[in-house]
Motif scaffolding. Structure first.
Motif, mmCIF file in Angstrom:
data_model
loop_
_atom_site.group_PDB
_atom_site.id
_atom_site.type_symbol
_atom_site.label_atom_id
_atom_site.label_comp_id
_atom_site.label_asym_id
_atom_site.label_seq_id
_atom_site.Cartn_x
_atom_site.Cartn_y
_atom_site.Cartn_z
ATOM 1 N N PRO A 1 6.672 6.448 10.939
ATOM 2 C CA PRO A 1 5.661 7.970 10.683
ATOM 3 C C PRO A 1 3.999 7.801 10.840
ATOM 4 O O PRO A 1 4.262 6.777 9.728
ATOM 5 N N ARG A 2 3.135 8.798 11.364
ATOM 6 C CA ARG A 2 2.478 8.355 11.142
ATOM 7 C C ARG A 2 2.070 9.531 9.963
ATOM 8 O O ARG A 2 2.838 10.838 10.758
ATOM 9 N N ALA A 3 1.093 9.575 9.580
ATOM 10 C CA ALA A 3 0.761 10.805 9.193
ATOM 11 C C ALA A 3 -1.013 10.920 8.203
ATOM 12 O O ALA A 3 -1.309 9.901 8.519
ATOM 13 N N MET A 4 -1.124 11.824 7.717
ATOM 14 C CA MET A 4 -2.633 12.481 7.131
ATOM 15 C C MET A 4 -2.277 12.175 6.445
ATOM 16 O O MET A 4 -1.677 13.187 4.972
ATOM 17 N N CYS A 5 -3.801 11.573 4.472
ATOM 18 C CA CYS A 5 -3.897 11.244 3.599
ATOM 19 C C CYS A 5 -5.149 10.910 3.462
ATOM 20 O O CYS A 5 -5.681 9.834 4.065
ATOM 21 N N VAL A 6 -5.980 11.903 2.581
ATOM 22 C CA VAL A 6 -7.168 11.661 2.079
ATOM 23 C C VAL A 6 -7.730 11.253 0.958
ATOM 24 O O VAL A 6 -7.378 11.402 0.317
ATOM 25 N N ARG B 1 5.080 16.937 12.740
ATOM 26 C CA ARG B 1 5.744 17.430 11.576
ATOM 27 C C ARG B 1 4.223 18.625 11.816
ATOM 28 O O ARG B 1 3.444 18.845 12.899
ATOM 29 N N VAL B 2 4.504 19.504 10.743
ATOM 30 C CA VAL B 2 3.309 20.648 10.735
ATOM 31 C C VAL B 2 2.314 20.648 9.655
ATOM 32 O O VAL B 2 2.459 20.511 8.305
ATOM 33 N N LEU B 3 1.386 20.938 10.112
ATOM 34 C CA LEU B 3 0.021 21.163 9.299
ATOM 35 C C LEU B 3 -0.422 22.327 9.839
ATOM 36 O O LEU B 3 -1.308 22.804 10.709
ATOM 37 N N PRO B 4 -0.512 22.709 8.391
ATOM 38 C CA PRO B 4 -1.453 23.998 8.129
ATOM 39 C C PRO B 4 -2.842 23.989 8.569
ATOM 40 O O PRO B 4 -3.566 22.904 7.616
ATOM 41 N N PHE B 5 -2.774 24.607 9.613
ATOM 42 C CA PHE B 5 -4.752 24.711 9.759
ATOM 43 C C PHE B 5 -5.515 26.588 9.056
ATOM 44 O O PHE B 5 -4.867 27.201 9.344
ATOM 45 N N ALA B 6 -6.405 26.192 7.468
ATOM 46 C CA ALA B 6 -6.833 27.507 7.334
ATOM 47 C C ALA B 6 -8.526 27.103 6.954
ATOM 48 O O ALA B 6 -8.954 26.633 7.215
ATOM 49 N N ARG B 7 -8.998 28.329 6.318
ATOM 50 C CA ARG B 7 -10.497 27.481 6.371
ATOM 51 C C ARG B 7 -11.076 26.708 4.938
ATOM 52 O O ARG B 7 -12.036 26.054 6.103
ATOM 53 N N GLU B 8 -10.365 26.129 4.658
ATOM 54 C CA GLU B 8 -10.724 25.298 3.930
ATOM 55 C C GLU B 8 -9.772 23.649 3.870
ATOM 56 O O GLU B 8 -8.499 23.492 3.777
ATOM 57 N N LEU B 9 -9.945 22.524 3.849
ATOM 58 C CA LEU B 9 -9.356 21.462 4.444
ATOM 59 C C LEU B 9 -10.481 20.003 3.309
ATOM 60 O O LEU B 9 -11.639 20.805 2.831
ATOM 61 N N TYR B 10 -9.928 19.380 3.672
ATOM 62 C CA TYR B 10 -10.439 18.275 2.826
ATOM 63 C C TYR B 10 -11.270 17.718 3.971
ATOM 64 O O TYR B 10 -9.566 17.037 4.697
ATOM 65 N N ILE B 11 -12.129 16.857 4.082
ATOM 66 C CA ILE B 11 -11.932 15.559 5.045
ATOM 67 C C ILE B 11 -12.392 14.164 3.955
ATOM 68 O O ILE B 11 -12.542 14.372 2.632
ATOM 69 N N VAL C 1 -6.866 1.484 -7.600
ATOM 70 C CA VAL C 1 -5.834 3.174 -7.996
ATOM 71 C C VAL C 1 -7.332 4.175 -7.787
ATOM 72 O O VAL C 1 -8.175 3.889 -8.233
ATOM 73 N N LEU C 2 -6.366 4.857 -6.761
ATOM 74 C CA LEU C 2 -7.463 6.332 -6.536
ATOM 75 C C LEU C 2 -6.630 7.420 -7.109
ATOM 76 O O LEU C 2 -4.985 7.344 -6.431
ATOM 77 N N ARG C 3 -7.170 8.242 -7.457
ATOM 78 C CA ARG C 3 -6.161 9.640 -8.625
ATOM 79 C C ARG C 3 -7.022 10.364 -7.544
ATOM 80 O O ARG C 3 -8.110 10.617 -6.958
ATOM 81 N N GLY C 4 -5.402 11.426 -7.208
ATOM 82 C CA GLY C 4 -6.498 12.731 -6.874
ATOM 83 C C GLY C 4 -6.994 13.084 -5.381
ATOM 84 O O GLY C 4 -7.400 13.606 -4.694
ATOM 85 N N CYS C 5 -6.286 12.180 -4.324
ATOM 86 C CA CYS C 5 -5.694 11.893 -3.064
ATOM 87 C C CYS C 5 -4.826 12.977 -2.799
ATOM 88 O O CYS C 5 -4.167 13.678 -3.287
ATOM 89 N N ARG C 6 -5.840 13.476 -1.707
ATOM 90 C CA ARG C 6 -4.724 14.665 -0.741
ATOM 91 C C ARG C 6 -3.996 13.611 0.284
ATOM 92 O O ARG C 6 -4.008 13.564 1.797
ATOM 93 N N ALA C 7 -2.647 14.505 0.460
ATOM 94 C CA ALA C 7 -1.830 14.338 1.696
ATOM 95 C C ALA C 7 -1.418 14.672 2.075
ATOM 96 O O ALA C 7 -0.889 16.175 2.031
ATOM 97 N N GLU C 8 -0.708 15.114 3.006
ATOM 98 C CA GLU C 8 -0.137 16.271 4.356
ATOM 99 C C GLU C 8 0.522 16.745 3.478
ATOM 100 O O GLU C 8 1.783 15.995 3.194
ATOM 101 N N PRO C 9 1.058 17.869 3.830
ATOM 102 C CA PRO C 9 2.334 18.350 3.460
ATOM 103 C C PRO C 9 3.433 18.426 2.744
ATOM 104 O O PRO C 9 4.000 17.642 1.942
ATOM 105 N N SER C 10 4.258 17.636 4.511
ATOM 106 C CA SER C 10 5.098 16.684 4.470
ATOM 107 C C SER C 10 5.676 15.707 3.895
ATOM 108 O O SER C 10 6.183 14.794 3.647
ATOM 109 N N LEU C 11 4.140 15.049 3.088
ATOM 110 C CA LEU C 11 4.216 13.443 2.732
ATOM 111 C C LEU C 11 4.621 14.243 1.122
ATOM 112 O O LEU C 11 5.232 13.407 0.046
ATOM 113 N N GLY C 12 4.864 15.473 0.649
ATOM 114 C CA GLY C 12 5.796 15.948 -0.744
ATOM 115 C C GLY C 12 7.070 15.866 -0.862
ATOM 116 O O GLY C 12 7.636 15.133 -1.757
#
Ligand code: ATP
Ligand code: MG
Length: 566
Positions: A353-358, A390-400, A513-524
Motif C-alpha cells: 500500500p502507498r503512504a506518505m512519510c516526511v 486511508r484518511v488524511l486530515p487536512f488542516a492549517r499546519e502540515l509538514y513537507i 538513521v533519521l529521527r523525528g520523521c513524520r508519518a501519516e496517521p494511518s501508519l501509527g
C-alpha cells in the motif's frame, strides 16, 4: 520497468514469456519417465555453523522447488559433523528461514549425526574389506605425502597395516585413547590419482568435542565426504543436488556407495553457486562481520542473510522469484544485485500500500486556511489494486520535506520555490509566500496559501506541474527511519589492494538513521513487517524488532529506482 536480462531460454514464439533454464528439470523428468524413480526425494543439507544467506536460498529453491514441482519429497538435514563450529542457535534460525521462504520439509528435521552409529559400522566394514586404514602421519606429513596437482602422492607408511591392527586402533580412537589429530582413519584408494580427493581421503578424525546432538558420545567424527552420500542413501535421496565445487568429490561419493552395503544409490548433481555482486556469501565471513561488530547481528538489514533480507523488508516471494529468474545451470557467473532489487520492487509495486512519510520535516502554515478547520481527505491505498482508502486530515499546519523547498532552485525544479506553486499529493495546490528563518539563516517554517478551488481538479488558467508529499502536523506520527544502502561499495567485495581484506570494501554510508520523521496517521498502526511504498521515497518495512505500537521504526527496503546506475 523493463525486466533485466536473466538466464533465459530462447523464445520460440515471439512475445512469449521467457522460461528460465533449469537443467535439472529434464533430468528429473527423464528419471520419472523411464521408471528409474517412481517419485523423487531431494534434500537441503546446511551445516549449522551460521545463518543462511542468499546463496542458500538458491539451493533451497532448487531442492524444495523440484520436489514440489514433481510431487516428491524434500528433506531438511543438518550436516553436523563439525561440532566445534556448530550451534543450536543456527539450527533454530535455519529452520525459521526455510519456513519463512515458504517451504516445509518432508518428515522430521534430520541430522547427519543420527547416522553416526551406522557410519561407524560402515567404516569398520571398509577396514575389514581392506579399504580403510588408520594413519599416524601428522597433518604436516600427510600434506607432504599427498603430492600436488602436478605430482602424484606417496603411500603412507601405515597404508599396509593389517586389518586386525586397524580395527584395534580404530576402536581405541573411538574409545578416546588418543589426542586430537594423533591418528585418522583413511580410505585406501589411490595416492596417484589425478583427482586429489581420491588420494586416500580422511574418513574419521579425532575431535574431543561436545556435540549439540550426540553430547559426549563420540570423540571421533566422520568428515563431510564420508557422511554425505551415505546419509543420502539412508534417506532414499534420489537426486543429491549440490554446488559445483563438489564435482570433483563425486567419484568419492560414488566410491563409498559402491563399496558399502547402502540401501539405495542416490546420484549427485552439481549446479553453479549463486554469486551476487556487492555481497558476501560465505558464512565464515558473515560471521566475521557479526563478531567484529561491523553490523548489528546476523539479521542486520544490510546482511545478505535471509534473516537480514527479511528485516530489510524483502518478501519471500521476491527471493523465490529472483532464484527462478536467474536460472539453474552449470556456468559460473556473478548475478547483478539489480536483479534482486528488480524482483522486490516488482513485488512491492503490486502489493505494498502507498503512504506518505516526511523524512526531513519542514513545517508549513497555510495562512489562508481557517484556523480550527479540518477536512478528512480520502486517498486510495493503491493506485491500481483495490486496497481501500486511508484518511488524511487536512488542516492549517502540515509538514513537507525540507528538500522540497528551495529558495534558489536550479532550472527545471518542479517542487516548491518562493512564489511558486505545487500540489500537495491528494490535496490542494499551495503557493509559497514566505520562508521564516532562525538567527542563523536556516529555514524553520514556510508560510503558504492554498487555492480552495483545486481539490481534485486543476487550477484555472495555469499549470502546476509538481506534486509533493506531505503529512498533517496534527495526527501524524513521529517515527524513526533507517535508510539502508549496500553494505559493500565494491561490486566484488573480495577484490582488494595487496594485503587488504573484504572489510576494506565496507560502504561507510550503508546506514543513515533519521529521527523525528513524520508519518501519516494511518501508519501509527503499522505492525512489524508491514510494508509500504512511501510515495517519492521508496519501499519501507516496519522493523521486526524495534517497531512499537504508535512508535514505528521503518527500514528502507529499496529505493523506487535503481540509483546505482549500472
Ligand atoms: P558457506 O561457504 O557459506 O558456509 P556452504 O556451502 O559451506 O556455504 P552449507 O551449509 O554446507 O554451506 O550449504 C548447504 C547447501 O547450500 C549446500 O548444498 C550448498 O551447496 C548450498 N549453497 C551454499 N552456498 C551456495 C550458493 N552461493 N549458491 C547456491 N547454493 C549454495
Ligand atoms: Mg559447507
Amino acid at each position: 520497468m523493463s525486466k533485466p536480462t536473466a538466464d533465459t531460454a530462447p523464445n520460440a514464439a515471439k512475445g512469449a514469456p521467457a522460461v528460465p533454464v533449469n537443467f535439472l528439470r529434464p533430468i528429473v523428468q527423464a528419471d520419472l519417465d523411464s521408471g528409474k524413480h517412481s517419485s523423487i526425494v531431494t534434500r537441503f543439507p546446511p551445516e549449522p555453523n551460521g545463518y543462511l544467506h542468499i546463496g542458500h536460498a538458491k539451493s533451497i529453491c532448487v531442492n524444495f522447488g523440484l520436489a514440489q514441482e514433481f510431487g516428491g519429497a524434500c528433506h531438511l538435514r543438518f550436516d553436523d559433523t563439525n561440532p566445534a563450529k556448530e550451534d543450536q542457535e543456527y539450527i533454530d534460525a535455519i529452520q525459521e528461514d526455510v519456513k519463512w521462504l515458504g517451504f516445509q520439509w518432508t518428515g522430521p528435521v534430520r541430522y547427519a549425526s543420527e547416522y553416526f552409529d551406522q557410519l561407524h559400522d560402515w567404516a569398520v566394514d571398509l577396514i575389514k574389506s581392506g579399504n580403510a586404514y588408520v594413519c599416524d602421519l601428522t597433518p604436516e606429513q600427510a600434506r607432504e605425502y599427498r603430492g600436488s596437482l602436478t605430482e602424484p602422492g606417496r603411500n603412507s607408511p601405515f597404508r599396509e597395516r593389517g586389518v586386525e591392527e586397524n580395527l584395534d586402533l580404530f576402536a581405541r580412537m573411538k574409545a578416546g585413547e588418543f589426542k586430537d589429530g594423533e591418528r585418522v582413519l583413511r580410505a585406501r584408494i589411490d595416492m596417484a590419482s589425478p583427482n586429489m580427493n581420491l588420494r586416500d581421503p580422511i574418513l574419521y578424525r579425532i575431535r574431543h568435542a561436545h556435540h549439540h546432538q550426540t553430547g559426549d558420545k563420540w570423540c571421533i567424527y566422520p568428515n563431510y565426504d564420508f557422511t554425505h552420500g551415505q546419509s543420502d542413501a539412508i534417506e532414499g535421496i534420489t537426486h543429491s543436488i549440490c554446488t559445483l565445487e563438489f564435482e570433483s568429490h563425486r567419484p568419492l561419493y560414488e566410491w563409498f556407495l559402491d563399496k558399502l552395503p547402502v540401501p539405495a544409490t542416490p546420484r549427485q548433481y552439481e549446479f553453479s553457486r549463486l554469486n551476487l555482486n556487492y555481497t558476501i556469501t560465505s558464512k565464515r565471513k558473515l560471521k566475521q562481520l557479526v563478531d567484529e561488530q561491523h553490523v548489528e547481528g546476523w539479521d542486520d538489514p544490510r546482511m545478505s542473510t535471509l534473516s537480514g533480507f527479511r528485516r530489510r523488508g524483502y518478501t519471500p516471494a521476491s527471493i523465490r522469484n529472483f532464484c527462478e529468474m536467474i536460472g539453474t545451470n552449470r556456468s559460473d557467473g556473478v548475478v547483478d544485485m539489480s536483479m534482486l532489487e528488480f524482483s522486490i520492487r516488482d513485488d512491492l509495486d503490486r502489493n505494498a500500500p502507498r503512504a506518505m512519510c516526511v523524512l526531513r520535516p519542514l513545517k508549513v502554515v497555510i495562512s489562508n486556511y481557517p484556523e480550527g478547520q479540518v477536512e478528512q481527505l480520502e486517498l486510495p491505498r493503491h493506485p491500481k489494486e483495490d486496497m481501500g482508502v486511508r484518511v488524511l486530515p487536512f488542516a492549517r499546519e502540515l509538514y513537507i520535506d525540507r528538500d522540497d523547498f528551495m529558495e534558489e532552485p536550479p532550472k527545471g525544479y518542479k517542487r516548491l520555490e518562493p512564489a511558486g506553486e505545487v500540489r500537495l499529493r491528494g490535496s490542494y495546490v499551495i503557493r509559497a509566500d514566505e520562508a521564516i528563518k532562525d538567527a542563523d539563516g536556516n529555514i524553520v517554517e514556510l508560510r503558504c496559501s492554498y487555492d480552495p478551488d483545486t481539490l481534485g481538479k486543476n487550477p484555472e488558467g495555469r499549470k502546476v506541474k509538481g506534486v509533493i508529499h506531505w503529512v498533517p502536523a496534527d495526527g501524524s506520527v513521529e517515527c524513526e527511519v533507517r535508510l539502508y544502502d549496500r553494505l559493500f561499495k565494491a561490486a566484488n567485495p573480495e577484490k582488494t589492494a595487496d594485503g587488504g581484506t573484504f572489510l576494506d570494501n565496507i560502504n561507510p554510508d550503508s546506514l543513515q538513521v533519521l529521527r523525528g520523521c513524520r508519518a501519516e496517521p494511518s501508519l501509527g498502526n503499522a505492525q512489524p513487517e508491514d510494508r509500504f511504498q512511501f510515495e517519492r521515497e521508496g519501499y519501507f518495512c516496519a522493523d521486526l524488532k524495534d517497531s512499537r505500537p504508535g512508535q514505528p521504526v521503518f527500514n528502507r527496503t529499496v529505493s523506487l529506482r535503481d540509483s546505482w546506475g549500472s
